[in-house]
Design an enzyme around this catalytic site. Structure first.
Site: not given
Length: 697
Positions: A110, A130
Site C-alpha cells: 500500500e 489482509e
C-alpha cells in the site's frame, strides 16, 4: 548528507537533488509507529528542502516492507496512522518513487501504491494478504490497486490474498519498471530519471477506475459459494466497488468496512491461527544445540516415504531412500521424480532446480547404506514388530549420534526406542500425507529423548518449512488421538439416524474443507481399519462400536484409491454417495435395535465439535500438548480445521467452558460412557479462565 540517529528506523540522505528515504527497521521493515512517524517526518522535510526535486523510498535488508508490525496487533492504534501517512505521500508536491524488493506485503505494498511510480527488483513478492487475517487492506489498497491494474485483476489479488512476482507485477502494471541494481542504487537512478524528465509519474488517486457492477456481483457470489463462512474477502470486494468514486470518498468507504471487520470474531480466529504457527515452534528444548544434519536416510518408499524424501530434497538435504528390493527402490525413485515433476508443472521450481534436487537422491535395497547418515526417518507400515525390528538393525548400522526418527501415526515411540541401545537418540516424526505438501509435523518426544535430538528435529522442520508441534507419547499423539474421539461422535450420529452425506455437508458448511467420511475415503479406509483391529482386544466392553466402516473395508473398498468407499469416485474426481453403504447402515441399525431419528445440521456440528474439544482438553491436561494453542496448530495445519475459527480450543473459548459442560451433560443422558466432562473444563468454568489464559501461563 545522511541523517539517522541511533535506532531510528528511517534514514534520510540527499544526492544531486534526490531525497532518499531508507526504511531500516529489521528484520522486515515492519510499519510500526516509529517507522510511520519517521517516514512522515522525512517526506515533510524533503518537501520543504528546495534542493530536493524528487523523493525515493527504499528498504534496507530483506524488503521494502512486509507490512504491519505484529507487535501492535490487538493494541490501540498509535499516531500517525498508516492511511494518513500514505495520503501525505500521494499528496506530496514532489514526486515520490518506491523501490519494491523482497517480500512486500500488506501495508508495504500500500505504501508503494501511494507513491507516484514503482520500480521492482528481481525476486520481489507483492501482495495484499489482509483477507487471510480477517480484514481488508485498510490503507488504500482496495482503492489504489484497481485504479492501477483494473477491476478484475484487483479483485483476484485482494480477495485471494495471493502474491505476485516481479514479472507478473510489471505485466499487470503494479510496477512501472524493473531494475537489477541494489535498492538504494535503483532508488537513486529512478529518481534521477524522473528529475530529468525521462520517467513519467502519476498520482494513483487521480486515475479514473471503471467498476462493472455485474463483475462485482459475480465475484461476491463466487466467494459466497466457495468460502461462505469468511466475511473478509466479500467485504474487500465491496470496498473495491467504491474505487470509481473520488479517492477521498473511496478511502472513507474502505475505512468503514475495515473497521467493521476489525471487530469480527473471524479476525480474532485468523490472528490466533497466525500466532499458532509462531508459538508452536517454542519448545522447552529450543535452547539445546541441534546436531548437524547433512544427509538423511528414509526407510520405505511408499506414498509417505517418497513424500518425506521429496520434502527433504526440496529443502536441499541429500537423501538415501531404502526399500526392500531393487525393483521397489526404483519405483520409489520414480515416485519422488513424479512429485518433483509436479512441482515444476505447478511453477513452484524450475526444471533446473528439479534436476539438482533429484541428483541428491540415492535409492538402495540395502539398509547398510545408512551407516553414515546423520538422521534416519523410518516410514514403513504401522506394525510394531516391523518397526522394532528395523530399529534393532539401525542400532547396529548407524553411526553414534545419528538421530533415529519414526514416522508412526499411533504407535508407542517409547517401545520403538526400547528396541535400541540408544533410546536417547530416538524421536517420533509424524509427517502428514502427502508429506511434501502438508505443513504439519508432530515431533513426538519419548521419555528418554535428549534435548539435542528434539532441537535437531525442530531445526529440520524449519529447513523443510514445516509447522512443528511438540507432542508427548500416547496412542495417536495429539491429532490422531483427538481424531479417534470425535470420529466416534460422527459414527454414533450415523448409527442413530443421520446420513454420512448430511454429516459431511453440515461440517463442510461449518467451514471444514471436507467432512469426516469424505476424509476417511481420501486417507484410505484401510488405515483406520488396521488401527481398530490393533486396538480391538483392549476396547472397553461399555464402549459403543460402529462396524459400518469395517463392513465397507471387508468388501475391499478403501475409498478414493479403490474408486469406492462411503462415496463412489469417477475418473473426473467427482463423488456421489455409495448406495450400498446405506444398506450396510440400515443392517447395522437393525442388528442393534436402533430406531433412527432426525438430526439437525446444528446438532451435528455441536456434537462433533464438543467431542473434539473434550478430547483436546484431556490432551492438554495430561501434558501431551504443551499448550492449547499447540492443539490448535495441529488441527489448523494438519486436519483442515476452519482457519477463521482459530482451532478447536480457540473456538471453545467462543462457546465458553460452562456452556460446553452443559452440552456434555445433556449428551451424557443418552451415552454416559462416551460423554464425560474433562477435568480441565470444570477447572476453567470454576476459575473463570479460558484456554487463551492457559496459553499465556
Amino acid at each position: 548528507m545522511m541523517t539517522k540517529a541511533g535506532n531510528d528506523p528511517v534514514s534520510v540522505s540527499i544526492e544531486n537533488g534526490v531525497g532518499l528515504i531508507g526504511l531500516d527497521n529489521p528484520p522486515v521493515n515492519a510499519l510500526g509507529a516509529a517507522l510511520r512517524k519517521g517516514l512522515s517526518d522525512a517526506v515533510a522535510a524533503l518537501n520543504n528542502d528546495p534542493a530536493v526535486r524528487v523523493i525515493s523510498v527504499y528498504g534496507t535488508g530483506r524488503c521494502l516492507s512486509a507490512g504491519a508490525d505484529i507487535r501492535e496487533f490487538g493494541k490501540p492504534p498509535q499516531e500517525p496512522r498508516l492511511p494518513d501517512v500514505l495520503d501525505q505521500i500521494e499528496a506530496s508536491a514532489k514526486p515520490v518513487i518506491a523501490v519494491v524488493h523482497g517480500t512486500t506485503l500488506g501495508g508495504g505494498l500500500e505504501l508503494a501504491l501511494a507513491c507516484h511510480a514503482r520500480i521492482g527488483l528481481p525476486g520481489a513478492q507483492l501482495g495484499l494478504p489482509e483477507v487471510t487475517l480477517g480484514i481488508l487492506p485498510g490503507a488504500g489498497g482496495t482503492q489504489r490497486l484497481p485504479r492501477l491494474i483494473g477491476l478484475q485483476e484487483a479483485v483476484d489479488i485482494i480477495s485471494s490474498g495471493r502474491r505476485v512476482g516481479t514479472d507478473e507485477a510489471a505485466a499487470l502494471g503494479i510496477l512501472d519498471r524493473t531494475d537489477t541494481r541494489s535498492p538504494r542504487e535503483a532508488a537513486l537512478a529512478a529518481a534521477t530519471g524522473v528529475a530529468r524528465g525521462g520517467m513519467p509519474t502519476r498520482r494513483t488517486g487521480q486515475i479514473v477506475a471503471r467498476i462493472d457492477p455485474e463483475l462485482i456481483r459475480q465475484a461476491i457470489e463466487k466467494l459466497q459459494r466457495k468460502r461462505p463462512a469468511l466475511a473478509a474477502p466479500i467485504k474487500a470486494v465491496e470496498a473495491i466497488a467504491h474505487a470509481e468514486k473520488p479517492i477521498a470518498e473511496g478511502l472513507k468507504a474502505e475505512r468503514a468496512l475495515f473497521l467493521e471487520l476489525m471487530d469480527s470474531p473471524d479476525r480474532q480466529g485468523l490472528i490466533h491461527a497466525f500466532d499458532a504457527e509462531r508459538v508452536a515452534r517454542h519448545f522447552p528444548e529450543t535452547s539445546a544445540t541441534p546436531r548437524p544434519v547433512g544427509q538423511v536416510g528414509v526407510i520405505g518408499g511408499g506414498t509417505m516415504g517418497s513424500g518425506i524424501a521429496t520434502a527433504l530434497l526440496q529443502a536441499g538435504i541429500p537423501v538415501i531412500l531404502v526399500e526392500t528390493a531393487a525393483a521397489r527402490a526404483e519405483a520409489a525413485r520414480a515416485a519422488v521424480a513424479g512429485n518433483l515433476d509436479n512441482a515444476v508443472r505447478r511453477g513452484k521450481v524450475s526444471a533446473t532446480a528439479r534436476d539438482a534436487q533429484l541428483a541428491m537422491l540415492t535409492v538402495t535395497a540395502d539398509l547398510e547404506g545408512l551407516a553414515d547418515v546423520d538422521m534416519v526417518i523410518e516410514a514403513v507400515y504401522e506394525d510394531m514388530a516391523v518397526k522394532t525390528g528395523i530399529f534393532g538393525r539401525l542400532d547396529q548400522i548407524c553411526k553414534p549420534g545419528a538421530v533415529l526418527g519414526t514416522n508412526t501415526s499411533y504407535l508407542d515411540v517409547n517401545a520403538i526406542a526400547a528396541a535400541t541401545s540408544r533410546p536417547q537418540d530416538v524421536i517420533g516424526l509424524h509427517f502428514f500425507s502427502p508429506a511434501h505438501v502438508m505443513r504439519l509435523l508432530e515431533v513426538v518426544v519419548a521419555d528418554k529423548t535428549v534435548p539435542e535430538v528434539v532441537a535437531t528435529a525442530l531445526a529440520l522442520a524449519g529447513r523443510m518449512k514445516k509447522v512443528a508441534v511438540r507432542s508427548g507419547v500416547c496412542d495417536g499423539f495429539i491429532g490422531n488421538r483427538i481424531l479417534a474421539h470425535y470420529r466416534k461422535a460422527a459414527d454414533y450420529m450415523l448409527l442413530d439416524g443421520a446420513s454420512f452425506q448430511q454429516i459431511d455437508r453440515a461440517l463442510e458448511d461449518f467451514g471444514f474443507a471436507m467432512g469426516p467420511f469424505a476424509v476417511g475415503d481420501l486417507a484410505g479406509l484401510d488405515i483406520g481399519w488396521a488401527t481398530r483391529k490393533r486396538k480391538a482386544a483392549t476396547r472397553p466392553v461399555k464402549e459403543r462400536y460402529v462396524a459400518v466402516a469395517d463392513r465397507i473395508c471387508e468388501r475391499g473398498w478403501f475409498g478414493r484409491k479403490t474408486g469406492r468407499g462411503y462415496y463412489l469416485y469417477g475418473d473426473d474426481k467427482t463423488r456421489e454417495p455409495n448406495p450400498e453403504v446405506a444398506a450396510m447402515i440400515e443392517a447395522e441399525r437393525a442388528d442393534k435395535g436402533i430406531t433412527p431419528r432426525a438430526f439437525s445440521d446444528d446438532e451435528i456440528v455441536s456434537r462433533y465439535m464438543t467431542a473434539m474439544i473434550s478430547e483436546a482438553a484431556r490432551v492438554v491436561k495430561e501434558g501431551i500438548a504443551l499448550r492449547p494453542i499447540d492443539v490448535d496448530a495441529v488441527f489448523l495445519f494438519g486436519y483442515g480445521f476452519p482457519r477463521h475459527l482459530g482451532g478447536p480450543l480457540n473456538y471453545a473459548d467462543r462457546i465458553g467452558a460452562a456452556a460446553l459442560i452443559e452440552r456434555i451433560e445433556t449428551y451424557a443422558a443418552e451415552d454416559a460412557y462416551y460423554w464425560q466432562v474433562p477435568a480441565l473444563l470444570r477447572e476453567l468454568a470454576h476459575s473463570g479462565r479460558s484456554f487463551a489464559d492457559l496459553n499465556k501461563e
